[in-house]
Design a protein around this motif. Sequence first.
Motif, PDB file in Angstrom:
ATOM      1  N   UNK A 161      62.781  34.909 -16.873  1.00  0.00           N
ATOM      2  CA  UNK A 161      63.121  33.686 -16.681  1.00  0.00           C
ATOM      3  C   UNK A 161      64.064  33.113 -16.864  1.00  0.00           C
ATOM      4  N   UNK A 162      64.878  32.540 -15.882  1.00  0.00           N
ATOM      5  CA  UNK A 162      65.787  31.472 -15.957  1.00  0.00           C
ATOM      6  C   UNK A 162      64.907  29.881 -16.169  1.00  0.00           C
ATOM      7  N   UNK A 163      66.238  29.619 -17.233  1.00  0.00           N
ATOM      8  CA  UNK A 163      65.559  28.460 -17.557  1.00  0.00           C
ATOM      9  C   UNK A 163      66.725  26.488 -16.651  1.00  0.00           C
ATOM     10  N   UNK A 164      65.784  26.164 -16.206  1.00  0.00           N
ATOM     11  CA  UNK A 164      66.753  24.994 -15.163  1.00  0.00           C
ATOM     12  C   UNK A 164      66.582  23.829 -16.143  1.00  0.00           C
ATOM     13  N   UNK A 165      67.515  23.360 -15.785  1.00  0.00           N
ATOM     14  CA  UNK A 165      67.705  22.514 -16.990  1.00  0.00           C
ATOM     15  C   UNK A 165      68.481  21.184 -15.360  1.00  0.00           C
ATOM     16  N   UNK A 166      67.820  19.718 -16.532  1.00  0.00           N
ATOM     17  CA  UNK A 166      67.629  18.925 -15.446  1.00  0.00           C
ATOM     18  C   UNK A 166      69.318  18.634 -15.443  1.00  0.00           C
ATOM     19  N   UNK A 167      69.783  17.500 -14.043  1.00  0.00           N
ATOM     20  CA  UNK A 167      70.959  17.206 -13.955  1.00  0.00           C
ATOM     21  C   UNK A 167      71.041  15.816 -13.941  1.00  0.00           C
ATOM     22  N   UNK A 168      72.108  14.773 -14.862  1.00  0.00           N
ATOM     23  CA  UNK A 168      71.609  13.788 -15.315  1.00  0.00           C
ATOM     24  C   UNK A 168      72.655  13.019 -14.616  1.00  0.00           C
ATOM     25  N   UNK A 169      73.324  12.834 -12.567  1.00  0.00           N
ATOM     26  CA  UNK A 169      73.262  12.226 -11.453  1.00  0.00           C
ATOM     27  C   UNK A 169      73.902  11.078 -11.509  1.00  0.00           C
ATOM     28  N   UNK A 170      72.958  10.270 -12.634  1.00  0.00           N
ATOM     29  CA  UNK A 170      73.583   8.753 -13.364  1.00  0.00           C
ATOM     30  C   UNK A 170      74.634   8.928 -14.836  1.00  0.00           C
ATOM     31  N   UNK A 171      74.972   9.917 -14.987  1.00  0.00           N
ATOM     32  CA  UNK A 171      75.143   9.796 -16.179  1.00  0.00           C
ATOM     33  C   UNK A 171      76.419  11.204 -16.857  1.00  0.00           C
ATOM     34  N   UNK A 172      76.473  12.008 -16.032  1.00  0.00           N
ATOM     35  CA  UNK A 172      76.534  13.383 -15.823  1.00  0.00           C
ATOM     36  C   UNK A 172      78.030  13.381 -15.098  1.00  0.00           C
ATOM     37  N   UNK A 173      79.188  13.652 -15.755  1.00  0.00           N
ATOM     38  CA  UNK A 173      80.104  13.567 -15.577  1.00  0.00           C
ATOM     39  C   UNK A 173      80.203  15.254 -14.638  1.00  0.00           C
ATOM     40  N   UNK A 174      80.914  15.719 -13.577  1.00  0.00           N
ATOM     41  CA  UNK A 174      81.374  14.830 -12.665  1.00  0.00           C
ATOM     42  C   UNK A 174      80.841  14.196 -11.299  1.00  0.00           C
ATOM     43  N   UNK A 175      79.245  14.331 -11.981  1.00  0.00           N
ATOM     44  CA  UNK A 175      78.344  13.797 -11.074  1.00  0.00           C
ATOM     45  C   UNK A 175      78.034  11.970 -10.522  1.00  0.00           C
ATOM     46  N   UNK A 176      78.443  11.404 -12.137  1.00  0.00           N
ATOM     47  CA  UNK A 176      78.741   9.828 -11.901  1.00  0.00           C
ATOM     48  C   UNK A 176      79.424   9.385 -10.832  1.00  0.00           C
ATOM     49  N   UNK A 177      81.084  10.263 -11.224  1.00  0.00           N
ATOM     50  CA  UNK A 177      81.986   9.964 -10.346  1.00  0.00           C
ATOM     51  C   UNK A 177      81.815  10.224  -9.127  1.00  0.00           C
ATOM     52  N   UNK A 178      81.791  11.506  -8.432  1.00  0.00           N
ATOM     53  CA  UNK A 178      80.969  11.650  -7.089  1.00  0.00           C
ATOM     54  C   UNK A 178      80.060   9.828  -6.366  1.00  0.00           C
ATOM     55  N   UNK A 179      79.274  10.061  -7.061  1.00  0.00           N
ATOM     56  CA  UNK A 179      78.524   9.284  -6.460  1.00  0.00           C
ATOM     57  C   UNK A 179      79.120   7.586  -6.769  1.00  0.00           C
ATOM     58  N   UNK A 180      79.663   7.644  -7.677  1.00  0.00           N
ATOM     59  CA  UNK A 180      80.413   6.141  -7.081  1.00  0.00           C
ATOM     60  C   UNK A 180      81.179   6.030  -5.862  1.00  0.00           C
ATOM     61  N   UNK A 181      82.052   7.141  -5.721  1.00  0.00           N
ATOM     62  CA  UNK A 181      83.162   7.379  -4.997  1.00  0.00           C
ATOM     63  C   UNK A 181      82.388   7.802  -3.167  1.00  0.00           C
ATOM     64  N   UNK A 182      81.437   7.970  -3.561  1.00  0.00           N
ATOM     65  CA  UNK A 182      80.445   8.060  -2.768  1.00  0.00           C
ATOM     66  C   UNK A 182      80.029   6.900  -2.063  1.00  0.00           C
ATOM     67  N   UNK A 183      78.861   5.897  -3.233  1.00  0.00           N
ATOM     68  CA  UNK A 183      79.007   4.469  -2.179  1.00  0.00           C
ATOM     69  C   UNK A 183      80.180   3.863  -2.444  1.00  0.00           C
ATOM     70  N   UNK A 184      81.217   4.325  -2.705  1.00  0.00           N
ATOM     71  CA  UNK A 184      82.962   3.278  -2.121  1.00  0.00           C
ATOM     72  C   UNK A 184      82.908   3.717  -1.020  1.00  0.00           C
ATOM     73  N   UNK A 185      82.463   4.858  -0.180  1.00  0.00           N
ATOM     74  CA  UNK A 185      83.185   5.646   0.881  1.00  0.00           C
ATOM     75  C   UNK A 185      83.966   6.206   0.791  1.00  0.00           C
TER      76      UNK A 185
END
Length: 86
Positions: free
Chosen positions: A1-25
């Motif tokens: 079985x493959x272990x799943x790791x939860x992604x912290x979209x609010x603090x992990x790179x590049x997700x945080x930067x992409x979410x900021x860009x999303x909110x900025x249009x």
Amino acid sequence: MVACRRIDYDHSTPYRELMDAFHEGKFRVSTFGIALDPLMFKPELFTVAVIDGATFHSVFPGPLQETNEGTISEDIPFSRQGVTEY
């Protein structure tokens, strides 16, 4: 079985930067189709991500390589003419 790791979209790179860009249009994701292929087990959902050039280069500063996930296209306007010419 493959272990799943939860992604912290609010603090992990590049997700945080992409979410900021999303909110900025500066980053959009659109669905442009669904395919039902009788030979595939599941339907396929076609999407496209459009990222502002400056944002893209700040989030992904190094050269990107093409993978089986998709094609990297730069400097092509996301318009009817740009897509048709591509």
